[in-house]
Design an enzyme around this catalytic site. Structure first.
Site, short mmCIF file in Angstrom:
data_model
loop_
_atom_site.label_atom_id
_atom_site.label_comp_id
_atom_site.label_asym_id
_atom_site.label_seq_id
_atom_site.Cartn_x
_atom_site.Cartn_y
_atom_site.Cartn_z
N GLU A 442 -18.68 -22.49 -7.80
CA GLU A 442 -18.50 -23.64 -6.75
C GLU A 442 -18.32 -22.98 -5.42
O GLU A 442 -17.93 -23.76 -4.56
CB GLU A 442 -17.44 -24.53 -7.24
CG GLU A 442 -17.44 -24.97 -8.54
CD GLU A 442 -18.68 -25.61 -8.93
OE1 GLU A 442 -19.44 -26.15 -7.99
OE2 GLU A 442 -19.07 -25.69 -10.14
N GLY A 443 -19.17 -21.96 -5.24
CA GLY A 443 -19.28 -21.57 -3.68
C GLY A 443 -18.06 -20.09 -3.55
O GLY A 443 -17.11 -20.21 -3.75
#
Length: 601
Positions: A442-443
């Site tokens: 997620e990043g």
């Protein structure tokens, strides 16, 4: 007795002493609940974790899913685990009664989830993504879409995914090439390839609902031209029954370092006529909708990282208490009995480091969950907006700090066990592998640092940044009233002053220097801010512990509170001073790494 999955007393402390979850029952949304129902939820989660998930944890790690060209095959225990989570109501506990949830506060749901993640995070991955998917569609979809897709996901009949990453576009979503063309009936035909899609294919549920980012033909280039589509594995008829297979094909499975029992997939959409998809909301607003799920997923990732860190700490602590080996340097008699390794100074150092990292990270994630509750249910719009502002600002830190320091705690858990930590007869090496994905999920940490320094600090006239500093100042003022904590309050105030100076200096530098060079140290800025936030949360915990000790609690609680104070002291004395070095690098715009030329590598 096996090592405890989580520290029950610490979860009780976080819920009821630090973040006052009981006060939430005064709000209409949670009026049916009380401390008894909260505790019952935690006990249910603990039972499912210990009785259902824990027995197959190592088996799931050792026997990855396989793909025979037509279907995914996995050990049946995973389906048993997923069904147990669903049947217990723990798959979507914060959802409303109307959509099949238990309408629990997010902070209670997060605490309950920690048991499930510690016992078998691979199984919870399927249900957690499904819940996040359903939450997004419920927030931004139509009434028909909620009826058709959300309710079956809440019931556990359908699973959900998030399909963003492409072979040529990972974090750079502006370059995605998956396309969508509108049909006469209002649906869309979606074509493209997505990779690393967690839970992208399996036989655990009747259907899988993919949320797919794609660009409608003729849409603007860049992120402003991205739309969001519901693309199911199987189409669904008007009566809710399954229809024909949609053009969503599993191209293959990826084999990960950790989290092995959750499928990581390459998916092809629309290999012939195009996969049928349904637009969520409006065209070209897909990324803003997806951020609803991404931000929720980022808190989920941080919580998972913190939980796995705690699980490793609990296991290594249990091991150290019962593993005799060697003698203290002060013991000169070679005939004396070996001591348990927890008596050795370096083992205590590593255990205390784990405690400071993992319990600090867990407190941060639980605080984030409390802000989610305030954002949705606080009494006034002003209070709800204030919670939203602070949560939005802290999200990059909630995601990244536990993701970086949870694995570091797991590293020390392995080290405490010595040679035993390196073999899979003990779970600590698995914890490390499972947790190592979280700094990427997620990043990446680098992406989170750009989000913090490049967007969140200055957003809305420094609103989130200022709100965060104000909250920390309140804690500092309160801690100064305690003779035992006043010195730590002053230290945190001094570090915040350094943080503020660093922030002002680096933002000024962006006006006159090469922006790429200035932001080449953004991760150090994230490290700096993250450490300040964790120190603040440790000081908040210390205030509660200090007051509790003054009331002369029973022996077990006295030991618990003194452990909190010692972990706070460790973080302030050993960890927080590192921020000075990071601040110097950022404020001075050190270009050592940026100046490195490609040919020099």
């Amino acid at each position: 007795m096996p090592a405890p999955l989580m520290n029950d007393r610490d979860l009780e402390f976080l819920l009821y002493e630090l973040f006052d979850a009981e006060a939430l029952t005064e709000r209409t949304q949670f009026a049916d609940h009380n401390r008894e129902t909260f505790d019952a939820t935690l006990n249910t989660a603990k039972t499912v974790a210990e009785k259902v998930l824990l027995p197959f944890r190592m088996k799931a790690d050792n026997q990855e899913p396989t793909f025979d060209g037509e279907k995914v095959h996995m050990i049946p225990d995973i389906k048993t685990g997923v069904e147990a989570i669903i049947q217990s109501g723990l798959a979507s506990p914060t959802a409303s009664y109307e959509t099949g949830g238990m309408q629990l506060p997010a902070i209670v749901a997060n605490a309950a989830s920690s048991y499930l993640v510690a016992a078998g995070g691979v199984a919870t991955g399927y249900t957690a993504l499904t819940t996040a998917n359903a939450n997004l569609v419920e927030a931004h979809g139509s009434a028909e879409q909620i009826e058709k897709w959300v309710l079956p996901m809440r019931e556990g009949r359908f699973a959900g995914t998030m399909a963003m990453t492409e072979p040529g576009a990972g974090s750079g979503l502006a370059d995605l090439t998956t396309s969508a063309t509108k049909d006469e009936d209002g649906s869309y035909r979606v074509s493209g390839n997505k990779i690393y899609i967690s839970g992208g294919d399996h036989e655990l549920t009747e259907n899988i609902v993919h949320l797919v980012l794609a660009r409608v033909k003729g849409a603007p280039k860049g992120v402003k031209g991205i739309s969001l589509f519901i693309v199911p594995k199987f189409l669904v008829n008007d009566d809710g029954s399954l229809g024909a297979r949609n053009e969503v094909a599993l191209a293959g499975l990826f084999h990960k370092m950790g989290g092995r029992a959750q499928t990581s997939t390459a998916l092809n959409f629309g290999e012939q006529d195009g996969a049928i998809g349904y637009l969520v909301g409006e065209e070209n607003k897909g990324l803003s909708y997806m951020f609803h799920m991404m931000n929720e997923a980022r808190i989920m990732v941080g919580s998972s990282a913190a939980t796995i860190g705690v699980a490793g700490y609990q296991y290594s602590l249990d091991y150290a208490k019962d593993r005799p080996q060697g003698r203290l340097l002060s013991e000169k008699d070679p005939h004396s009995s070996p001591v348990n390794i927890i008596e050795h100074p370096d083992i205590r150092r590593m255990l205390l480091t784990q405690k400071a990292y993992s319990e600090g990270a867990l407190a941060l994630c639980m605080y984030g969950s409390r802000l989610v509750d305030d954002e949705k249910t606080a009494a006034t719009e002003e209070e709800r907006q204030a919670a939203h502002t602070l949560l939005d600002f802290l999200t990059p830190i909630i995601k990244s700090w536990p993701s970086e320091y949870g694995p570091k705690a797991n590293y020390y858990a392995i080290q405490v066990l010595g040679g035993a930590g390196y073999i899979n007869e003990h779970p600590v090496e698995m914890f490390y592998r499972d947790n190592r994905l979280n700094p990427i999920h997620e990043g990446t940490t680098g992406i989170q640092s750009l989000d913090l320094l490049g967007r969140k600090v200055t957003m809305n006239g420094f609103a989130g940044y200022t709100a965060c500093l104000n909250e920390m100042q309140k804690t500092i003022d309160e801690a100064k009233q305690s003779q035992a904590l006043a010195g730590y309050a002053e230290q945190l105030a001094d570090t915040i002053a350094t943080l503020k100076h660093t922030t002002e200096t680096v933002l000024t530098a962006t006006q006159s220097q090469n922006i790429d060079a200035v932001f080449s140290n953004s991760v150090k800025y994230l490290d700096l801010f993250g450490h300040v936030v964790i120190a603040w949360l440790w000081l908040k915990q210390a205030i509660v512990a200090d007051a509790a000790l003054a009331a002369q609690p029973h022996e077990a609680d006295e030991h618990f509170y003194r452990g909190k104070l010692q972990a706070m002291q460790y973080f302030f004395r050993i960890e927080l001073p590192e921020t000075k070095h990071w601040a110097d690098i950022v404020a001075n715009v050190d270009t050592t790494s940026y100046d490195m030329q490609v040919g020099w590598f």
